[in-house]
Design a protein around this motif. Sequence first.
Motif, PDB file in Angstrom:
ATOM      1  N   PHE A   1       0.726  -1.279  -0.009  1.00 42.08           N
ATOM      2  CA  PHE A   1      -0.028   0.063  -0.168  1.00 42.08           C
ATOM      3  C   PHE A   1       0.759   1.268  -0.102  1.00 42.08           C
ATOM      4  CE2 PHE A   1      -0.037  -1.213   4.580  1.00 42.08           C
ATOM      5  CZ  PHE A   1       0.505  -0.072   5.144  1.00 42.08           C
ATOM      6  N   ALA A   2       0.196   2.285  -0.490  1.00 39.67           N
ATOM      7  CA  ALA A   2       1.044   3.754  -0.581  1.00 39.67           C
ATOM      8  C   ALA A   2      -0.191   4.690  -0.487  1.00 39.67           C
ATOM      9  CB  ALA A   2       1.738   3.580  -2.133  1.00 39.67           C
ATOM     10  N   TYR A   3       0.189   5.535   0.814  1.00 44.29           N
ATOM     11  CA  TYR A   3      -1.150   6.402   0.897  1.00 44.29           C
ATOM     12  C   TYR A   3      -0.634   7.740   1.299  1.00 44.29           C
ATOM     13  CZ  TYR A   3      -4.434   2.653   1.834  1.00 44.29           C
ATOM     14  OH  TYR A   3      -5.310   1.537   1.804  1.00 44.29           O
ATOM     15  N   VAL A   4      -1.451   8.820   0.994  1.00 43.64           N
ATOM     16  CA  VAL A   4      -1.096  10.276   1.433  1.00 43.64           C
ATOM     17  C   VAL A   4      -1.990  10.599   2.480  1.00 43.64           C
ATOM     18  CG1 VAL A   4      -0.795  12.692   0.712  1.00 43.64           C
ATOM     19  CG2 VAL A   4      -0.268  10.620  -0.958  1.00 43.64           C
ATOM     20  N   LEU A   5      -1.559  11.102   3.595  1.00 42.17           N
ATOM     21  CA  LEU A   5      -2.512  11.377   4.706  1.00 42.17           C
ATOM     22  C   LEU A   5      -2.130  12.911   4.890  1.00 42.17           C
ATOM     23  CD1 LEU A   5      -3.878  10.704   7.549  1.00 42.17           C
ATOM     24  CD2 LEU A   5      -1.769  10.412   8.510  1.00 42.17           C
ATOM     25  N   ILE A   6      -3.277  13.419   4.584  1.00 42.94           N
ATOM     26  CA  ILE A   6      -3.515  15.099   4.400  1.00 42.94           C
ATOM     27  C   ILE A   6      -4.317  15.661   5.558  1.00 42.94           C
ATOM     28  CG2 ILE A   6      -3.785  17.002   3.125  1.00 42.94           C
ATOM     29  CD1 ILE A   6      -3.925  14.419   0.630  1.00 42.94           C
ATOM     30  N   TYR A   7      -3.514  16.612   6.327  1.00 46.42           N
ATOM     31  CA  TYR A   7      -4.406  17.338   7.081  1.00 46.42           C
ATOM     32  C   TYR A   7      -4.694  18.620   6.693  1.00 46.42           C
ATOM     33  CZ  TYR A   7      -5.243  19.843  11.693  1.00 46.42           C
ATOM     34  OH  TYR A   7      -6.152  20.635  12.439  1.00 46.42           O
ATOM     35  N   ILE A   8      -5.834  18.818   6.154  1.00 43.97           N
ATOM     36  CA  ILE A   8      -6.422  19.771   5.429  1.00 43.97           C
ATOM     37  C   ILE A   8      -7.781  20.189   6.165  1.00 43.97           C
ATOM     38  CG2 ILE A   8      -7.635  18.355   3.668  1.00 43.97           C
ATOM     39  CD1 ILE A   8      -6.895  20.185   1.479  1.00 43.97           C
ATOM     40  N   GLU A   9      -7.750  21.762   5.990  1.00 43.80           N
ATOM     41  CA  GLU A   9      -9.008  22.293   6.731  1.00 43.80           C
ATOM     42  C   GLU A   9      -9.387  21.698   7.934  1.00 43.80           C
ATOM     43  OE1 GLU A   9     -12.247  22.010   3.558  1.00 43.80           O
ATOM     44  OE2 GLU A   9     -11.034  22.807   1.928  1.00 43.80           O
ATOM     45  N   SER A  10      -8.448  21.513   8.785  1.00 44.00           N
ATOM     46  CA  SER A  10      -8.523  20.994  10.262  1.00 44.00           C
ATOM     47  C   SER A  10      -9.137  19.617  10.317  1.00 44.00           C
ATOM     48  CB  SER A  10      -9.331  22.113  10.971  1.00 44.00           C
ATOM     49  OG  SER A  10      -8.737  23.286  11.054  1.00 44.00           O
TER      50      SER A  10
ATOM     51  N   ARG B   1     -10.507  19.361   0.606  1.00 49.13           N
ATOM     52  CA  ARG B   1     -10.642  18.322   1.420  1.00 49.13           C
ATOM     53  C   ARG B   1     -12.224  17.728   0.873  1.00 49.13           C
ATOM     54  NH1 ARG B   1     -14.658  18.023   5.086  1.00 49.13           N
ATOM     55  NH2 ARG B   1     -14.327  16.189   6.637  1.00 49.13           N
ATOM     56  N   ALA B   2     -13.262  18.490   0.576  1.00 51.04           N
ATOM     57  CA  ALA B   2     -14.233  17.766  -0.120  1.00 51.04           C
ATOM     58  C   ALA B   2     -13.956  16.880  -1.226  1.00 51.04           C
ATOM     59  CB  ALA B   2     -15.228  18.854  -0.419  1.00 51.04           C
ATOM     60  N   GLN B   3     -13.175  17.470  -2.274  1.00 56.01           N
ATOM     61  CA  GLN B   3     -12.786  16.898  -3.361  1.00 56.01           C
ATOM     62  C   GLN B   3     -12.047  15.355  -3.135  1.00 56.01           C
ATOM     63  OE1 GLN B   3     -10.898  20.043  -5.229  1.00 56.01           O
ATOM     64  NE2 GLN B   3     -12.628  20.396  -6.659  1.00 56.01           N
ATOM     65  N   LEU B   4     -11.069  15.583  -1.979  1.00 56.50           N
ATOM     66  CA  LEU B   4     -10.659  14.283  -1.744  1.00 56.50           C
ATOM     67  C   LEU B   4     -11.399  13.230  -1.299  1.00 56.50           C
ATOM     68  CD1 LEU B   4      -7.427  16.003   0.189  1.00 56.50           C
ATOM     69  CD2 LEU B   4      -7.419  14.824  -1.814  1.00 56.50           C
ATOM     70  N   LEU B   5     -12.479  13.590  -0.300  1.00 54.54           N
ATOM     71  CA  LEU B   5     -13.276  12.742   0.134  1.00 54.54           C
ATOM     72  C   LEU B   5     -14.242  12.061  -0.962  1.00 54.54           C
ATOM     73  CD1 LEU B   5     -14.200  14.579   3.227  1.00 54.54           C
ATOM     74  CD2 LEU B   5     -12.980  12.327   3.181  1.00 54.54           C
ATOM     75  N   GLU B   6     -14.532  13.121  -1.885  1.00 51.79           N
ATOM     76  CA  GLU B   6     -15.381  12.696  -3.300  1.00 51.79           C
ATOM     77  C   GLU B   6     -14.692  11.751  -4.249  1.00 51.79           C
ATOM     78  OE1 GLU B   6     -16.796  15.078  -7.021  1.00 51.79           O
ATOM     79  OE2 GLU B   6     -17.606  15.992  -5.185  1.00 51.79           O
ATOM     80  N   ILE B   7     -13.389  11.639  -4.109  1.00 56.78           N
ATOM     81  CA  ILE B   7     -12.725  10.742  -5.140  1.00 56.78           C
ATOM     82  C   ILE B   7     -12.376   9.419  -4.439  1.00 56.78           C
ATOM     83  CG2 ILE B   7     -12.003  12.325  -6.682  1.00 56.78           C
ATOM     84  CD1 ILE B   7      -8.988  12.192  -5.519  1.00 56.78           C
ATOM     85  N   GLY B   8     -12.552   9.428  -3.125  1.00 54.36           N
ATOM     86  CA  GLY B   8     -12.250   8.022  -2.218  1.00 54.36           C
ATOM     87  C   GLY B   8     -11.356   8.315  -0.969  1.00 54.36           C
TER      88      GLY B   8
END
Length: 161
Positions: free
Chosen positions: A107-116, A136-143
């Motif tokens: 596995f290969a992930y990016v963990l992003i702290y965005i908009e708190s 943040r909303a777009q990241l959640l929208e694409i999975g």
Amino acid sequence: MKKKLAGLRAKRNGQRGEHIMENTARFLNAVLIYKRYEPYKRISKSSAGKSFRAVYTEKSGCDYSVFLRDGRAGMIEVKSRQSRINKSAIDETQHHQLLDLKALGHFAYVLIYIESNWVLIDYCTFLDTEKRSYTRAQLLEIGGQHIIEEDGILTNLLEHL
């Protein structure tokens, strides 16, 4: 002056992310999380035992190596942004490490702290759109997966790896 403040803010955010990942690693029993440090070479002696001069020997790559009890392993790159993250936030060395891991079945992930908030996203999913940056909303929208932080610990990280 603005550039200096932005650099200081980025450093503090990075330190906060490291602290949270260290807390999470101690909290979770079924996972080993190791910080990967920047490769450097000393070029001077310590002054009064406190600091020394050094140069980078190569690019550092991804932030964390992760090993799960079920045998899976991979890496996580941690980023912190105010409102948008550019794909270019992942440098070339990190990009190749993450793609190589995916090619080997890890596995290969990016963990992003965005908009708190924290968002965990598979690296190939992060790359797989025409967009150059995400909210943040777009990241959640694409999975991307919302990761819950409680008392400085990412409590549901393991269930999304």
